[in-house]
Write a protein that holds these residues in place. Structure first.
Motif, short mmCIF file in Angstrom:
data_model
loop_
_atom_site.label_atom_id
_atom_site.label_comp_id
_atom_site.label_asym_id
_atom_site.label_seq_id
_atom_site.Cartn_x
_atom_site.Cartn_y
_atom_site.Cartn_z
N THR A 294 -32.15 -37.39 33.95
CA THR A 294 -33.32 -38.26 34.04
C THR A 294 -34.66 -37.58 33.75
OG1 THR A 294 -33.59 -37.86 36.42
CG2 THR A 294 -32.13 -39.66 35.77
N GLY B 78 -35.99 -41.95 30.50
CA GLY B 78 -35.62 -41.53 31.84
C GLY B 78 -35.14 -42.70 32.69
N ASN C 9 -31.63 -43.69 31.59
CA ASN C 9 -30.64 -42.73 32.08
C ASN C 9 -30.44 -42.82 33.59
OD1 ASN C 9 -30.56 -41.95 29.44
ND2 ASN C 9 -31.10 -39.82 29.79
N LEU C 10 -31.53 -43.11 34.31
CA LEU C 10 -31.43 -43.23 35.77
C LEU C 10 -30.54 -44.40 36.16
CD1 LEU C 10 -32.25 -42.46 38.64
CD2 LEU C 10 -34.28 -43.91 38.36
#
Length: 239
Positions: free
Chosen positions: A148, A225, A228-229
């Motif tokens: 992330t 980010g 991806n989180l």
């Protein structure tokens, strides 16, 4: 003439260096570990201490990412290729993050359905890169930093800022297509799959659109980010 310009383009060589660190350096490190007998399928012994092969992969990935991060810092403060400025984060960046997440998923589903209908291909199997990432996620929760924070910063710098912002500065939408396909291809290092190529290229496309629209790498980093989180949390919840 064009080839000569390409050869002299320092931003292309910057990206080539990144590719070298990402692809060749890990192989060299692995060969070195094998030379000293480190890297079995079960465990690696350091006296009384045992570390799993999966955990070794986590450590090596962190090492490579920190080397690349150091390279980016070097480019900013020791060369004239990039000019450092104070990061500028805006409220709209988080709306863009939602746009990228759902937009990337939407275009991926549409393209895969079209391909499945036209060519009758099976698009259900998860990409090998995704499978490898899931193994690392379940190996150590520290991978959340890699997934992330480190990966979004590094990948947005090279695929969006370097490729779109500098190599294709006069033809940004050409750079958008090129960087999206290259982004997808780099995520196929664990093994090629059409599903994975569409998934990652689609994500790269929307991240590139956001970068072009805002002209700020902070926006695409936040969007990357966030994507991806959410994916990271889903992996933990589902498996």
């Amino acid at each position: 003439m064009l080839l000569k310009k390409l050869i002299k383009n320092k931003y292309i060589w910057t990206f080539v260096t990144y590719l070298f660190i990402m692809t060749i350096l890990p192989i060299g490190i692995q060969l070195l570990l094998d030379l000293f007998g480190v890297g079995t399928t079960k465990s690696i012994s350091f006296g009384d201490y045992q570390i799993s092969t999966a955990m070794l992969s986590v450590i090596l990935n962190f090492l490579i990412l920190f080397i690349i991060l150091g390279f980016i810092i070097f480019l900013y403060f020791k060369t004239s290729l990039f000019q450092w400025r104070k990061p500028n984060v805006k409220g709209k960046d988080f709306l863009y993050a939602i746009f990228v997440f759902f937009g990337g998923k939407f275009i991926t589903v549409i393209v895969m359905v079209i391909i499945a209908l036209l060519f009758g291909l099976n698009m259900e199997e998860a990409p090998q890169n995704q499978q490898a990432v899931e193994v690392l996620i379940h190996t150590s929760y520290i991978t959340i930093i890699q997934v992330t924070i480190l990966a979004p910063i590094i990948e947005e710098f090279f695929f969006r800022k370097v490729i779109i912002g500098h190599v294709f500065s006069k033809y940004k939408y050409v750079g958008l297509i090129f960087s999206s396909l290259l982004f997808g291809g780099m995520h196929m290092m664990a093994g090629f799959s059409l599903t994975g190529m569409i998934l990652y290229s689609g994500l790269g496309f929307f991240l590139g659109l956001v970068y072009i629209r805002t002209n700020r790498i902070e926006t695409s980093i936040i969007a990357h980010g966030f994507n991806n989180l959410v994916s990271y949390l889903l992996v933990l919840l589902i498996r």
